[in-house]
Design a protein around this motif. Structure first.
Motif, short mmCIF file in Angstrom:
data_model
loop_
_atom_site.label_atom_id
_atom_site.label_comp_id
_atom_site.label_asym_id
_atom_site.label_seq_id
_atom_site.Cartn_x
_atom_site.Cartn_y
_atom_site.Cartn_z
N VAL A 196 -89.15 70.05 14.40
CA VAL A 196 -90.51 69.49 14.35
C VAL A 196 -90.45 68.01 13.99
O VAL A 196 -91.14 67.17 14.59
CB VAL A 196 -91.41 70.30 13.36
CG1 VAL A 196 -92.71 69.56 13.06
CG2 VAL A 196 -91.71 71.67 13.95
N LYS A 197 -89.60 67.66 13.04
CA LYS A 197 -89.47 66.23 12.65
C LYS A 197 -89.05 65.39 13.86
O LYS A 197 -89.46 64.23 14.01
CB LYS A 197 -88.45 66.07 11.53
CG LYS A 197 -88.93 66.61 10.19
CD LYS A 197 -87.91 66.32 9.10
CE LYS A 197 -88.39 66.77 7.72
NZ LYS A 197 -88.26 68.21 7.47
N ALA A 198 -88.22 65.98 14.71
CA ALA A 198 -87.73 65.25 15.89
C ALA A 198 -88.88 64.91 16.85
O ALA A 198 -88.77 63.99 17.66
CB ALA A 198 -86.66 66.06 16.60
N GLU A 199 -89.98 65.64 16.76
CA GLU A 199 -91.15 65.39 17.62
C GLU A 199 -92.19 64.49 16.93
O GLU A 199 -93.22 64.20 17.51
CB GLU A 199 -91.83 66.72 17.98
CG GLU A 199 -91.01 67.66 18.84
CD GLU A 199 -90.80 67.10 20.25
OE1 GLU A 199 -91.64 66.32 20.74
OE2 GLU A 199 -89.76 67.45 20.85
N ALA A 200 -91.92 64.11 15.67
CA ALA A 200 -92.91 63.35 14.90
C ALA A 200 -92.63 61.85 14.99
O ALA A 200 -91.51 61.42 15.30
CB ALA A 200 -92.87 63.79 13.45
N ASP A 201 -93.66 61.06 14.68
CA ASP A 201 -93.47 59.60 14.64
C ASP A 201 -93.04 59.15 13.26
O ASP A 201 -92.26 58.23 13.10
CB ASP A 201 -94.79 58.90 15.01
CG ASP A 201 -95.17 59.20 16.45
OD1 ASP A 201 -94.48 58.71 17.35
OD2 ASP A 201 -96.13 59.98 16.66
N ILE A 202 -93.60 59.79 12.25
CA ILE A 202 -93.25 59.43 10.88
C ILE A 202 -93.40 60.65 9.98
O ILE A 202 -94.29 61.48 10.21
CB ILE A 202 -94.12 58.23 10.37
CG1 ILE A 202 -93.69 57.80 8.97
CG2 ILE A 202 -95.60 58.52 10.41
CD1 ILE A 202 -94.15 56.40 8.57
N CYS A 203 -92.52 60.76 9.01
CA CYS A 203 -92.63 61.86 8.04
C CYS A 203 -93.22 61.30 6.75
O CYS A 203 -93.26 60.09 6.53
CB CYS A 203 -91.26 62.46 7.74
SG CYS A 203 -90.56 63.36 9.14
N CYS A 204 -93.68 62.20 5.89
CA CYS A 204 -94.17 61.80 4.58
C CYS A 204 -93.92 62.94 3.61
O CYS A 204 -93.58 64.05 4.03
CB CYS A 204 -95.67 61.49 4.64
SG CYS A 204 -96.70 62.95 4.91
N THR A 205 -94.05 62.64 2.34
CA THR A 205 -94.02 63.70 1.32
C THR A 205 -95.36 63.63 0.59
O THR A 205 -96.18 62.74 0.85
CB THR A 205 -92.88 63.50 0.30
OG1 THR A 205 -93.24 62.43 -0.56
CG2 THR A 205 -91.55 63.23 0.97
N SER A 206 -95.54 64.51 -0.38
CA SER A 206 -96.81 64.49 -1.11
C SER A 206 -96.96 63.19 -1.89
O SER A 206 -98.07 62.78 -2.18
CB SER A 206 -96.91 65.70 -2.05
OG SER A 206 -95.83 65.67 -2.95
N SER A 207 -95.84 62.54 -2.23
CA SER A 207 -95.98 61.33 -3.04
C SER A 207 -96.28 60.08 -2.21
O SER A 207 -96.74 59.10 -2.77
CB SER A 207 -94.77 61.11 -3.96
OG SER A 207 -93.64 60.83 -3.22
N ASN A 208 -96.05 60.10 -0.91
CA ASN A 208 -96.38 58.88 -0.15
C ASN A 208 -97.25 59.14 1.09
O ASN A 208 -97.40 58.26 1.94
CB ASN A 208 -95.10 58.10 0.24
CG ASN A 208 -94.25 58.81 1.27
OD1 ASN A 208 -94.60 59.91 1.71
ND2 ASN A 208 -93.15 58.20 1.67
N ALA A 209 -97.86 60.33 1.18
CA ALA A 209 -98.65 60.68 2.37
C ALA A 209 -99.82 59.71 2.58
O ALA A 209 -100.09 59.28 3.71
CB ALA A 209 -99.18 62.11 2.23
N VAL A 210 -100.49 59.33 1.50
CA VAL A 210 -101.64 58.42 1.62
C VAL A 210 -101.16 57.07 2.18
O VAL A 210 -101.74 56.52 3.13
CB VAL A 210 -102.35 58.26 0.26
CG1 VAL A 210 -103.37 57.13 0.28
CG2 VAL A 210 -103.04 59.58 -0.13
#
Ligand code: 13P
Ligand code: SF4
Length: 301
Positions: free
Chosen positions: A116-130
């Motif tokens: 799924v990450k390979a299909e994404a433009d950018i990842c985030c976690t709960s600490s930097n999602a905003v």
């Protein structure tokens, strides 16, 4: 020799680092080199110069470590340590969505498979999602996946219109606004901190003092002078909070909020992973190359 001594000896012999997530069992946290949230541990994995990274966490975290530091051996001590939230979307489903929304920016929470990450433009976690969503150029269509509660929280915080994938964490989704309201009524003077995956987090934003990643919650715990704090997340975090601040009482909103995946890993599993070189996490090179772009953007955000 105790189990802990055996692990320390094996760690030295194999030039290994042991990373543990805040939800791990207390005895595993206590023997780890680093304990933290997903973003902190991703950074630690990426920077590690050790030959072996033992990841006491769940599979998507170990995959992330392998993608960010591919020349290291990454071990996940128990392959049953998956994630119900990560299972809520497949790469095939995401490809289908993208075909219907060409040009949309896909923001994938770290709690996803490497495919799924390979299909994404950018990842985030709960600490930097905003922060990650704020960086998306204005006017672009956005899909936030797979956690709808975190997505809704980010949508409210940023004011950005976003499509939300209808996935959730089986542990946090159970924490409902009524649980929060009850805890508030029973402990009227205690501040409340909540993880943004909680089913109560967004609807009850007014009742929560802070919505934080697990490391954000740990920092809050360390700094507070309140006699009691109400905690809405997986209960494994209470161990670290109480260790860092012995004078505050940390009361879970739900003592039954236990992630079965995070609890799969025992000290014996950590020992066996080092002794028997198991279970090696590998990510196919083509998938890893694509996922690395999205993950490196996350780490840099
Ligand atoms: P954190 O990044 O806040 O540690 O969250 C990870 C997770 O799996 C929460 O359920
Ligand atoms: Fe996944 Fe939820 Fe467990 Fe976190 S608490 S690892 S999101 S199942």
């Amino acid at each position: 020799m105790s189990l802990a001594e055996e692990i320390l000896r094996l760690k030295e012999a194999r030039n290994a680092v042991l990373l543990a997530h805040n939800y791990q069992r207390p005895e595993v946290q206590d023997i780890a080199d680093f304990v933290g949230d997903s973003l902190y541990l991703s950074r630690k994995a990426m920077e590690s110069d050790r030959s072996v990274i033992v990841f006491a966490g769940v599979r998507f975290m170990a995959e992330t470590a392998k993608i960010l530091n591919p020349s290291r051996t990454v071990l996940l001590p128990d392959l049953k340590a998956g994630c119900g939230l990560a299972d809520s979307i497949t790469a095939e489903q995401l490809r289908t969505w993208k075909q219907a929304h060409p040009g949309a920016v896909v923001v994938a929470y770290i709690n996803t498979s490497a495919d799924v990450k390979a299909e994404a433009d950018i990842c985030c976690t709960s600490s930097n999602a905003v922060k990650v969503v704020q960086q998306v150029p204005p006017g672009r269509e956005i899909l936030f996946l797979p956690d709808m509660f975190l997505g809704d929280y980010v949508r409210r915080r940023t004011g950005r219109a976003m499509h939300l994938w209808v996935g959730d964490c089986p542990v946090h989704a159970k924490l409902r606004p009524e649980d929060l309201a009850r805890a508030r009524a029973d402990h009227p003077n205690a501040p409340v901190i909540a993880h943004p995956e909680c089913g109560c987090a967004t609807q009850a934003m007014g009742h929560v003092d802070q919505i934080l990643s697990t490391d954000g919650m740990v920092r809050f715990a360390e700094e507070t002078h309140a006699p009691e704090v109400l905690v809405a997340t997986e209960v494994g975090i209470l161990h670290r909070m109480s260790k860092l601040n012995a004078t505050t009482r940390f009361t879970p909103i739900d003592a039954g909020a236990i992630c079965p995946y995070m609890k799969e890993i025992s000290l014996e599993d950590v020992r066996d992973s080092l002794a028997l070189d198991r279970y090696r996490i590998e990510v196919p090179s083509e998938t890893a190359a694509k996922a690395r772009i999205a993950l490196e953007r996350m780490v840099a955000a």
